[in-house]
Design a protein around this motif. Structure first.
Motif, PDB file in Angstrom:
ATOM      1  N   CYS A  89      -4.481  91.399 -49.815  1.00 41.26           N
ATOM      2  CA  CYS A  89      -4.872  92.148 -51.296  1.00 41.26           C
ATOM      3  C   CYS A  89      -4.228  91.352 -52.437  1.00 41.26           C
ATOM      4  CB  CYS A  89      -4.437  93.578 -51.115  1.00 41.26           C
ATOM      5  SG  CYS A  89      -5.228  94.733 -49.995  1.00 41.26           S
ATOM      6  N   ALA A  90      -4.141  90.146 -52.206  1.00 40.15           N
ATOM      7  CA  ALA A  90      -3.776  89.346 -53.438  1.00 40.15           C
ATOM      8  C   ALA A  90      -4.792  89.271 -54.627  1.00 40.15           C
ATOM      9  CB  ALA A  90      -3.181  87.860 -52.944  1.00 40.15           C
ATOM     10  N   ALA A  91      -6.061  89.025 -54.017  1.00 37.84           N
ATOM     11  CA  ALA A  91      -7.178  89.115 -55.289  1.00 37.84           C
ATOM     12  C   ALA A  91      -7.109  90.385 -55.830  1.00 37.84           C
ATOM     13  CB  ALA A  91      -8.489  88.920 -54.549  1.00 37.84           C
ATOM     14  N   TYR A  92      -6.979  91.615 -55.054  1.00 37.00           N
ATOM     15  CA  TYR A  92      -7.047  92.803 -55.935  1.00 37.00           C
ATOM     16  C   TYR A  92      -5.882  92.817 -56.771  1.00 37.00           C
ATOM     17  CZ  TYR A  92      -6.501  97.936 -56.588  1.00 37.00           C
ATOM     18  OH  TYR A  92      -6.542  99.268 -57.255  1.00 37.00           O
ATOM     19  N   VAL A  93      -4.392  92.335 -56.630  1.00 33.59           N
ATOM     20  CA  VAL A  93      -3.443  92.215 -57.482  1.00 33.59           C
ATOM     21  C   VAL A  93      -3.804  91.494 -58.707  1.00 33.59           C
ATOM     22  CG1 VAL A  93      -1.135  91.352 -58.006  1.00 33.59           C
ATOM     23  CG2 VAL A  93      -1.738  92.481 -55.849  1.00 33.59           C
ATOM     24  N   GLU A  94      -4.491  90.233 -58.333  1.00 33.25           N
ATOM     25  CA  GLU A  94      -5.064  89.291 -59.513  1.00 33.25           C
ATOM     26  C   GLU A  94      -5.951  90.115 -60.521  1.00 33.25           C
ATOM     27  OE1 GLU A  94      -6.694  84.826 -59.749  1.00 33.25           O
ATOM     28  OE2 GLU A  94      -7.363  86.086 -58.135  1.00 33.25           O
ATOM     29  N   LYS A  95      -7.085  90.786 -59.894  1.00 32.62           N
ATOM     30  CA  LYS A  95      -7.906  91.314 -60.545  1.00 32.62           C
ATOM     31  C   LYS A  95      -7.466  92.657 -61.508  1.00 32.62           C
ATOM     32  CE  LYS A  95     -12.182  93.864 -60.082  1.00 32.62           C
ATOM     33  NZ  LYS A  95     -13.320  94.595 -59.074  1.00 32.62           N
ATOM     34  N   THR A  96      -6.344  93.355 -60.933  1.00 31.91           N
ATOM     35  CA  THR A  96      -5.946  94.722 -61.459  1.00 31.91           C
ATOM     36  C   THR A  96      -4.850  94.515 -62.358  1.00 31.91           C
ATOM     37  OG1 THR A  96      -4.838  95.306 -59.640  1.00 31.91           O
ATOM     38  CG2 THR A  96      -7.166  96.320 -59.776  1.00 31.91           C
ATOM     39  N   LYS A  97      -3.715  93.627 -61.895  1.00 34.45           N
ATOM     40  CA  LYS A  97      -2.476  93.770 -62.685  1.00 34.45           C
ATOM     41  C   LYS A  97      -2.353  92.484 -63.692  1.00 34.45           C
ATOM     42  CE  LYS A  97      -0.176  97.088 -60.260  1.00 34.45           C
ATOM     43  NZ  LYS A  97       0.439  98.093 -60.752  1.00 34.45           N
ATOM     44  N   LYS A  98      -2.924  91.288 -63.327  1.00 30.22           N
ATOM     45  CA  LYS A  98      -2.911  90.205 -64.217  1.00 30.22           C
ATOM     46  C   LYS A  98      -1.440  89.595 -64.403  1.00 30.22           C
ATOM     47  CE  LYS A  98      -7.162  91.020 -65.405  1.00 30.22           C
ATOM     48  NZ  LYS A  98      -8.471  90.518 -64.925  1.00 30.22           N
ATOM     49  N   LEU A  99      -0.992  89.744 -63.040  1.00 28.89           N
ATOM     50  CA  LEU A  99       0.423  89.314 -63.001  1.00 28.89           C
ATOM     51  C   LEU A  99       0.487  87.846 -62.120  1.00 28.89           C
ATOM     52  CD1 LEU A  99       2.352  92.484 -62.439  1.00 28.89           C
ATOM     53  CD2 LEU A  99       2.282  91.258 -64.353  1.00 28.89           C
ATOM     54  N   PRO A 100       1.543  87.065 -62.364  1.00 30.73           N
ATOM     55  CA  PRO A 100       1.723  85.828 -61.539  1.00 30.73           C
ATOM     56  C   PRO A 100       1.830  85.956 -60.074  1.00 30.73           C
ATOM     57  CG  PRO A 100       3.807  85.967 -62.772  1.00 30.73           C
ATOM     58  CD  PRO A 100       2.781  87.165 -63.086  1.00 30.73           C
ATOM     59  N   ILE A 101       1.298  85.228 -59.241  1.00 32.69           N
ATOM     60  CA  ILE A 101       1.240  85.370 -57.837  1.00 32.69           C
ATOM     61  C   ILE A 101       1.892  83.815 -57.239  1.00 32.69           C
ATOM     62  CG2 ILE A 101      -0.048  85.560 -55.648  1.00 32.69           C
ATOM     63  CD1 ILE A 101      -2.142  87.297 -57.311  1.00 32.69           C
ATOM     64  N   TYR A 102       2.696  83.802 -56.651  1.00 38.64           N
ATOM     65  CA  TYR A 102       3.347  82.577 -56.141  1.00 38.64           C
ATOM     66  C   TYR A 102       3.377  82.388 -54.675  1.00 38.64           C
ATOM     67  CZ  TYR A 102       5.388  82.525 -60.838  1.00 38.64           C
ATOM     68  OH  TYR A 102       5.756  82.606 -62.088  1.00 38.64           O
ATOM     69  N   ILE A 103       2.890  81.124 -54.329  1.00 40.79           N
ATOM     70  CA  ILE A 103       2.912  80.914 -52.971  1.00 40.79           C
ATOM     71  C   ILE A 103       3.273  79.510 -52.769  1.00 40.79           C
ATOM     72  CG2 ILE A 103       0.433  80.014 -52.762  1.00 40.79           C
ATOM     73  CD1 ILE A 103       0.337  81.537 -49.916  1.00 40.79           C
ATOM     74  N   ASN A 104       3.796  78.890 -51.316  1.00 41.69           N
ATOM     75  CA  ASN A 104       3.908  77.423 -51.296  1.00 41.69           C
ATOM     76  C   ASN A 104       2.796  76.609 -51.579  1.00 41.69           C
ATOM     77  OD1 ASN A 104       4.334  74.777 -49.902  1.00 41.69           O
ATOM     78  ND2 ASN A 104       5.831  75.855 -48.569  1.00 41.69           N
ATOM     79  N   GLU A 105       3.355  75.580 -52.432  1.00 35.34           N
ATOM     80  CA  GLU A 105       2.380  74.590 -52.924  1.00 35.34           C
ATOM     81  C   GLU A 105       1.273  74.155 -52.063  1.00 35.34           C
ATOM     82  OE1 GLU A 105       2.183  70.706 -55.978  1.00 35.34           O
ATOM     83  OE2 GLU A 105       4.111  71.152 -54.843  1.00 35.34           O
ATOM     84  N   LYS A 106       1.716  74.072 -50.580  1.00 39.67           N
ATOM     85  CA  LYS A 106       0.907  73.606 -49.721  1.00 39.67           C
ATOM     86  C   LYS A 106      -0.625  74.139 -49.349  1.00 39.67           C
ATOM     87  CE  LYS A 106       4.931  71.462 -47.127  1.00 39.67           C
ATOM     88  NZ  LYS A 106       5.790  71.729 -45.837  1.00 39.67           N
TER      89      LYS A 106
END
Length: 269
Positions: free
Chosen positions: A76-93
């Motif tokens: 559901c990360a894409a949903y967070v990106e679409k609705t919240k417009k907040l930064p999402i962090y994950i390992n650079e790899k």
């Protein structure tokens, strides 16, 4: 084909959570998403979006930290990106992987859905929330990009899929038991009291539980190596140490299997 889906919402020691569950043909899987001090830790699966999206809508957070790229944690990360417009962090790899359409076996799509692409930022080694400083700890083994998150102020450790169970009986083909051992040894050098697992939930006496898991894996590794040195092939070692066949082995067409425990240990030789 009847796939049963459900969820439980709760709160524990200042941490709110949603536990999403999927059951099909005798195989039951679950995954947690947590919110602690304005940090959303993992986003649940796309297949359970009807449960995780309302949780995300109501949750109070400023940023998203993802433990690893697997679809039950990023669904559901894409949903967070679409609705919240907040930064999402994950390992650079795995930033590039997450920005593309996901591709994984059909049985995993049945349980967890098809993860949509999303844009993530590079996970820092440390980060701050509203009232705390956190460590993002490298804990590969289950996944090569795996991280655990420690809230220094509360002593709460969010372990992703590092713990799951005290005794390991099956693993994914790409997992490495020796690397998991190293990751457990690494997190145990940190000062923490409470453990929140993304499949087990809140773990009672978390530090001791992680220590027991480490000791169990060290003993298992020793047994595998002893049998290997006696000339036993991996298949025979597996039969001796893991005589039971678990439903997930057949259902996953062997992607999950006890044999991978043996081969990952022998490979390190």
């Amino acid at each position: 084909m009847l796939v049963k889906k459900s969820s439980d919402f709760g709160e524990k020691n200042g941490v709110s959570f949603l536990n999403g569950k999927v059951k099909f043909q005798g195989v039951s899987l679950n995954v947690y998403s947590y919110v602690a001090d304005g940090v959303l830790i993992d986003t649940g699966s796309q297949s359970l979006r009807q449960h995780f999206e309302p949780f995300i809508d109501k949750a109070d957070f400023d940023q998203v930290m993802i433990t690893h790229f697997h679809e039950d944690h990023t669904g559901c990360a894409a949903y967070v990106e679409k609705t919240k417009k907040l930064p999402i962090y994950i390992n650079e790899k795995t930033i590039d992987y997450c920005a593309q359409r996901a591709n994984y076996p059909l049985y995993r799509q049945l349980f967890w859905g098809r993860r949509k692409p999303f844009q993530a930022k590079v996970m820092p080694d440390t980060f701050t929330s509203r009232n705390a400083t956190w460590d993002a700890i490298d804990t590969p083994g289950h996944a090569y990009d795996h991280k655990a998150f420690l809230n220094r102020e509360t002593g709460q450790l969010f372990t992703g899929d590092l713990y799951v169970n005290e005794k390991t009986r099956v693993i994914l083909e790409e997992e490495s038991v020796p690397t998991i051992i190293q990751s457990l040894e690494r997190v145990l050098t940190y000062d923490f009291q409470e453990v929140f697992c993304n499949h087990k939930g809140f773990v009672e006496d978390g530090r001791s539980a992680l220590e027991r898991k480490l000791n169990n894996l060290l003993a298992l590794q020793q047994d595998v190596l002893a049998l290997h040195e006696q000339g036993n092939p991996a298949t025979e070692i597996c039969k001796k140490l893991f005589p039971r066949k678990y439903p997930i082995v057949k259902f996953s067409n062997g992607e999950w299997d006890s044999i991978h425990i043996i081969t990952s240990i022998v490979k390190e030789l």
